[in-house]
Scaffold this motif. Structure first.
Motif, PDB file in Angstrom:
ATOM      1  N   UNK A   1     -92.130  22.602  68.915  1.00  0.00           N
ATOM      2  CA  UNK A   1     -92.863  23.740  69.489  1.00  0.00           C
ATOM      3  C   UNK A   1     -93.688  24.433  68.413  1.00  0.00           C
ATOM      4  N   UNK A   2     -93.150  24.517  67.210  1.00  0.00           N
ATOM      5  CA  UNK A   2     -93.898  25.111  66.096  1.00  0.00           C
ATOM      6  C   UNK A   2     -95.134  24.279  65.777  1.00  0.00           C
ATOM      7  N   UNK A   3     -95.011  22.975  65.839  1.00  0.00           N
ATOM      8  CA  UNK A   3     -96.160  22.098  65.607  1.00  0.00           C
ATOM      9  C   UNK A   3     -97.243  22.336  66.651  1.00  0.00           C
TER      10      UNK A   3
ATOM     11  N   UNK B   1    -108.672  14.903  67.698  1.00  0.00           N
ATOM     12  CA  UNK B   1    -107.270  14.914  67.320  1.00  0.00           C
ATOM     13  C   UNK B   1    -106.440  15.694  68.333  1.00  0.00           C
ATOM     14  N   UNK B   2    -106.974  16.811  68.837  1.00  0.00           N
ATOM     15  CA  UNK B   2    -106.256  17.628  69.812  1.00  0.00           C
ATOM     16  C   UNK B   2    -105.850  16.806  71.026  1.00  0.00           C
ATOM     17  N   UNK B   3    -106.733  15.953  71.484  1.00  0.00           N
ATOM     18  CA  UNK B   3    -106.469  15.210  72.706  1.00  0.00           C
ATOM     19  C   UNK B   3    -105.249  14.298  72.542  1.00  0.00           C
TER      20      UNK B   3
ATOM     21  N   UNK C   1     -86.734  14.602  74.310  1.00  0.00           N
ATOM     22  CA  UNK C   1     -85.596  15.280  73.681  1.00  0.00           C
ATOM     23  C   UNK C   1     -84.913  16.230  74.662  1.00  0.00           C
ATOM     24  N   UNK C   2     -85.693  16.878  75.496  1.00  0.00           N
ATOM     25  CA  UNK C   2     -85.123  17.802  76.480  1.00  0.00           C
ATOM     26  C   UNK C   2     -84.267  17.059  77.495  1.00  0.00           C
ATOM     27  N   UNK C   3     -84.734  15.885  77.923  1.00  0.00           N
ATOM     28  CA  UNK C   3     -83.944  15.080  78.854  1.00  0.00           C
ATOM     29  C   UNK C   3     -82.619  14.653  78.210  1.00  0.00           C
TER      30      UNK C   3
ATOM     31  N   UNK D   1     -95.812  17.010  73.330  1.00  0.00           N
ATOM     32  CA  UNK D   1     -95.184  17.375  74.607  1.00  0.00           C
ATOM     33  C   UNK D   1     -94.332  16.229  75.148  1.00  0.00           C
ATOM     34  N   UNK D   2     -94.810  15.001  75.006  1.00  0.00           N
ATOM     35  CA  UNK D   2     -94.032  13.844  75.475  1.00  0.00           C
ATOM     36  C   UNK D   2     -92.717  13.743  74.706  1.00  0.00           C
TER      37      UNK D   2
END
Length: 82
Positions: free
Chosen positions: A50-52, A1-3, A16-18, A10-11
């Protein structure tokens, strides 16, 4: 699941940052209350993402929450019995 989970989050953060950068650039043209509100909404979404990531990293490092609680209770019972 981590992978899957952390790179996926992050994607989404990158997207959202863009969008937020584009909105800040549009504010340089002049103040628009709708843009300001969208930036605030994006900030909330980014903080949640980020909390997730932090929660997922903690889960990976320490295990599932239920398992942690079970171990802590077992240790507490052992300490009281000693």
């Amino acid at each position: 699941m981590f992978m899957e989970t952390i790179p996926r989050i992050h994607a989404e953060i990158d997207q959202l940052s863009e969008r937020r950068v584009a909105l800040w650039n549009s504010l340089s043209q002049g103040r628009d209350p709708a843009v300001v509100e969208e930036i605030k909404a994006l900030d909330v979404q980014l903080e949640e993402l980020w909390q997730q990531i932090r929660a997922e990293r903690a889960r990976i490092r320490f295990g599932e929450r239920d398992e942690i609680v079970r171990r802590a209770r077992a240790e507490e019972r052992l300490e009281r019995a000693a």
